[in-house]
Design an enzyme around this catalytic site. Structure first.
Site, PDB file in Angstrom:
ATOM      1  N   GLY A 134       6.479 -26.635  23.392  1.00 57.46           N
ATOM      2  CA  GLY A 134       6.479 -25.784  24.581  1.00 57.46           C
ATOM      3  C   GLY A 134       5.071 -25.567  25.097  1.00 57.46           C
ATOM      4  O   GLY A 134       4.135 -26.244  24.679  1.00 57.46           O
ATOM      5  N   ASN A 135       4.930 -24.639  26.008  1.00 57.46           N
ATOM      6  CA  ASN A 135       3.604 -24.303  26.528  1.00 57.46           C
ATOM      7  C   ASN A 135       3.561 -22.804  26.826  1.00 57.46           C
ATOM      8  O   ASN A 135       4.570 -22.118  26.723  1.00 57.46           O
ATOM      9  CB  ASN A 135       3.269 -25.139  27.779  1.00 57.46           C
ATOM     10  CG  ASN A 135       4.270 -24.902  28.883  1.00 57.46           C
ATOM     11  OD1 ASN A 135       4.363 -23.809  29.424  1.00 57.46           O
ATOM     12  ND2 ASN A 135       5.047 -25.934  29.217  1.00 57.46           N
TER      13      ASN A 135
END
Ligand code: CTP
Length: 422
Positions: free
Chosen positions: A217-218
């Protein structure tokens, strides 16, 4: 339009918080506090009925200033004129149907109404009432009158009202009101130029699952996408936000939120709704790659095959939502021929600046506008402020000065509406 933030201003602003008599008056306390914490000099002007909901002492303690409701207090300082004359910004929250009717009629029968008759500064009114009152023709007419006079009337939030009913009429969260008011004070405009338009926005980050508990993810918070939704809703649009993972954010007035996890889900949700949309803005931070396979149960250390799968994750490329949408639009597949806005989060390097990378990206993606911001070193992701450039497909570049994401969103909408007209 250049945007300055409150914190960037040197001298404290005189902010008047007007409070009318509704249950939501308690939320005005948070608004007063937010302006005080930002360094503003705050004067609370409640109506008589507002004081039935929140006591004078509370407003005096929070604002650090005396509170009165009538023009007959402190007559020697002519306060019915002075409070309005000195104000740099007036925010009325909550505004009842009755208060708006009095203001629309130009009455000056208490200190708040008199202050509004005198003021020449930006005025932001946040109504809160039951849905029936909000849609009553008298209220609708009064809101139109106030807007025609240059007063910003915020769309109420939708949701649970006092009692069991739900619908439009809730006071938006204090943070939303303060952000909008600061944006208006900084010069953002909220014209009703998106009325009847459908706006589709992607926001937040996507999660690409490796197994049920692990993902790639980020750190995108979704704030910029939600701010774009907020401004579009305030400008009259019908807003849908396709949201990946985000921080805890308030839903923009009347917006539909479609929650997704992965890039593929975001892709499907956007393609399903693209044809109806007049504007599509892709503010999401999308994962370019996803694991080639997803384990259906948690991968375990100690198992050779699971350890192999965890130590070497084979990735495959995700579909490009923006490029695909542009391609479909250019092939005539999207009925409303939407204006399409992309985002570019760039760092730049020793050979190429962030802006140059963004110019290349605009051409590669084929979108109409691209908002470029420099990221990294704590900039932009998860922050409440943003800055950068808005590039357009005709070669135009507008610098967006440092401002809160609401202020930046207002500038992006100015550019998108102007591009559509051109
Ligand atoms: N985007 C998208 N689908 C993807 C990747 C990106 O729709 N699979 C959109 C983003 O929402 C953004 C724009 O494309 O509006 C640019 O995203 P960015 O990650 O900067 O672009 P990339 O094409 O991934 O290029 P880079 O190699 O610089 O990461």
């Amino acid at each position: 339009m250049p945007v300055t933030s409150v914190s960037a201003s040197n001298s404290p602003r005189n902010v008047v918080v007007g409070v009318a008599g509704g249950i939501a008056a308690y939320k005005a306390c948070h608004i007063v506090r937010a302006f005080k914490e930002a360094g503003d000099n705050v004067r609370v002007v409640p109506t008589e009925s507002a004081l039935k909901f929140v006591g004078q002492a509370t407003f005096e303690a929070l604002s650090g200033n005396p509170v009165s409701t009538t023009v007959f207090d402190a007559v020697d300082s002519v306060q019915h004129v002075k409070v309005g004359q000195d104000a740099d910004l007036i925010v009325i929250a909550p505004a009842t149907a009755d208060l708006m009717a009095r203001v629309a009629a130009g009455r000056g029968d208490d200190l708040l109404a008199a202050t509004l008759l005198v003021a020449t500064c930006p005025v932001v009114v946040a109504p809160a009432m039951h849905t029936e009152m909000w849609f009553n023709p008298a209220t609708v007419e009064n809101v139109e009158k106030l807007r025609r006079r240059g007063i910003t009337v915020i769309e109420p939030a939708h949701g649970r009202l006092t009692g069991k009913d739900t619908g439009p009429g809730r006071l938006p969260d204090p943070e939303q009101i303060v952000d909008l008011a600061n944006a208006v004070h900084a010069g953002a405009r909220l014209p009703r130029d998106l009325e009847g338009k459908k706006v589709l926005i992607t926001a937040g980050g996507t999660h690409e699952h490796i197994d049920p508990v692990r993902f790639i993810g980020n750190s995108s918070s979704g704030r910029q996408g939600f701010a774009l939704g907020e401004i579009a809703a305030q400008r009259g649009a019908d807003v849908t936000i396709v949201a990946g993972s985000t921080a805890q954010l308030s839903t923009p007035a009347g917006a539909e939120i479609v929650s997704v996890v992965s890039t593929q889900e975001m892709f499907d949700a956007v393609q399903e709704r693209a044809s109806d949309s007049d504007f599509i803005v892709m503010a999401a931070a999308v994962a370019d790659f996803t694991p080639a396979s997803q384990a259906t149960s948690k991968l375990k250390k100690g198992s050779d095959s699971d350890e192999d799968a965890l130590s070497t994750i084979k990735l495959v490329e995700n579909p490009d939502i923006l490029a695909t949408t542009v391609h479909r639009r250019n092939s005539g597949e999207l009925a409303n021929n939407p204006i399409i806005v992309g985002f570019a989060a760039e760092t730049g390097d020793q050979d190429t600046s962030a802006l140059e990378y963004a110019q290349k990206k605009l051409v590669k993606k084929g979108c109409d506008l691209l908002m470029c911001n420099e990221v990294g070193k704590g900039k932009v992701f998860g922050q409440r402020h943003n800055e950068g450039w808005i590039l357009d497909a005709n070669g135009g570049v507008v610098e967006v000065e440092h401002g809160n994401k609401i202020e930046v969103a207002a500038q992006i909408w100015d550019a998108a509406v102007a591009f559509r007209k051109a």
